[in-house]
Enzyme design. Structure first.
Site, PDB file in Angstrom:
ATOM      1  N   HIS A 203      -3.770 -10.932 -78.500  1.00 48.15           N
ATOM      2  CA  HIS A 203      -4.320  -9.781 -79.229  1.00 48.15           C
ATOM      3  C   HIS A 203      -5.826  -9.984 -79.396  1.00 48.15           C
ATOM      4  O   HIS A 203      -6.270 -11.078 -79.705  1.00 48.15           O
ATOM      5  CB  HIS A 203      -3.645  -9.675 -80.607  1.00 48.15           C
ATOM      6  N   HIS A 268      -1.198  -1.618 -78.065  1.00 46.85           N
ATOM      7  CA  HIS A 268      -1.331  -1.022 -79.401  1.00 46.85           C
ATOM      8  C   HIS A 268      -2.287   0.138 -79.205  1.00 46.85           C
ATOM      9  O   HIS A 268      -3.442  -0.074 -78.833  1.00 46.85           O
ATOM     10  CB  HIS A 268      -2.010  -1.997 -80.375  1.00 46.85           C
ATOM     11  N   HIS A 314      -1.905   0.808 -86.643  1.00 47.16           N
ATOM     12  CA  HIS A 314      -2.108   1.235 -88.030  1.00 47.16           C
ATOM     13  C   HIS A 314      -2.095   2.756 -88.159  1.00 47.16           C
ATOM     14  O   HIS A 314      -2.718   3.455 -87.376  1.00 47.16           O
ATOM     15  CB  HIS A 314      -3.471   0.755 -88.527  1.00 47.16           C
TER      16      HIS A 314
END
Ligand code: CS2
Ligand code: MN
Length: 353
Positions: A203, A268, A314
């Site tokens: 990540h 993501h 998020h």
């Protein structure tokens, strides 16, 4: 969608299953301290709980890397051994994707966890001037009030209790040393990854620059390609997190995705809105709410043959939900639907007649 386990998450597996198009969760043994071995029994238990809900485990986020591995201290080999055993147990349980990060001390950093937007929703936000005023040891206290009673990834109380000591351990570690320690770690784990076909997906650092004087390396195209080449194995791969790489406006996200073809194992996908070069907030996933072209990001993933899991990242806090900042149900469900819509349209447009 990401799920922290029934002990920690405000969102249930049943709710996740009801989001159309979501078939799996990305999960972890959230209370397992970095450096400890994951037993097969613990993995099996997590797996059967997820399977019982009609979902499956799409991958692990995260198996955290012990700080001694990142600093390259003498005890690193012991922790690498444990990591290898954990990977072995995951492989035996048929789990083939592991997300991790190599950020010193802190995981992601934000100056606010609940900035109010005009529509009354709240979002995580980053303002450089505010960060510059914070003493790292006090960072935890300064944001703890906004965690809605949850434990946030990377901000576990045990970790924060040791912040001062950790800074001390990093005082001689520069970017070159951190690259070297990452290489050492990857070389050691590649055999077990090859044996069980486990795709490691690093990540990016968030934000994608040095914070509090600590070195950060997973920040741009040049560095990530260096990392891919230094251990040139398909199992040494990437989590493409648009919201993290995108913090640096010089990063051209679709171009980065194209140059990492075949090495992105996990995505993501989320949007940010820049208010200035040194202030951004997390926006809704929709392109028009933020600064990224989400269609181009999804298209680059599609065009490069990406076949791993994509998750919304998020979300905003909306509709009076109280949850872990960034990880409520509602806005991530909207995000998932939007991303599925983009994907369907891209796929249909690419059909040759
Ligand atoms: C996540 C990261 O919530 C987030 O920002 O994307 O915490 C991520 O899980 C870790 O950096 C991966 O190890
Ligand atoms: Mn991310």
């Amino acid at each position: 969608m990401r799920w922290y386990g029934s002990k920690f998450d405000t969102v249930t597996l049943k709710q996740i299953r009801q989001v159309a198009g979501v078939t799996g969760v990305i999960t972890t043994l959230y209370d397992m301290p970095a450096g400890e071995k994951w037993t097969r029994e613990a993995i099996q238990q997590m797996k059967s709980e997820v399977n019982a809900s009609g979902l499956h485990i799409s991958g692990i986020e995260s198996v955290n890397v012990h700080e001694d591995i990142k600093t390259g201290s003498r005890s690193r080999d012991k922790y690498i051994e444990n990591y290898i055993e954990t990977l072995e147990n995951l492989g035996k349980e048929d789990i083939h994707l592991v997300c991790y990060n190599f950020m010193p001390v802190f995981d992601w950093t934000r100056s606010e966890l609940a900035r109010m937007r005009d529509d009354g929703s709240t979002v995580l936000a980053y303002n450089q001037a505010d960060i510059d005023k914070i003493v790292p040891e006090e960072m935890f206290a300064s944001i703890a009030d906004d965690m809605n009673g949850t434990v946030m990834p990377g901000w576990e109380p045990e970790r924060m209790a040791k912040v001062k000591e950790l800074f001390e351990e990093y005082k001689d570690i520069d970017e070159e040393k951190l690259f070297g320690n990452l290489k050492y770690f990857l070389k050691a784990i590649m055999p077990v990854c090859n044996k069980y076909d486990i795709k490691m997906a690093i990540h990016p650092d968030d934000p994608a620059w040095s914070v509090f004087g600590l070195p950060r390396i997973i920040i741009n195209k040049k560095n990530i390609l260096r990392m891919m080449n230094m251990v040139n194995d398909v199992h040494n791969g990437v989590t493409f997190c648009s919201g993290s790489y995108g913090t640096n406006r010089e990063n051209d996200l679709p171009d980065m995705i194209r140059s990492l073809k075949g090495r992105i194992h996990f995505a993501h996908v989320r949007n940010l809105r820049f208010n200035s070069d040194s202030d951004f907030e997390e926006a809704a996933h929709l392109s028009s709410d933020g600064s990224f072209d989400m269609y181009e990001i999804m298209k680059a993933l599609y065009d490069t043959g990406f076949s791993g899991p994509i998750r919304p990242d998020h979300g905003r806090m909306i509709w009076d939900e109280s949850a872990m900042p960034g990880y409520g149900l509602y806005d991530r469900a909207l995000g998932a639907s939007y991303l599925n819509g983009l994907w369907e349209a891209i796929k249909k447009n690419n059909k040759t007649i």
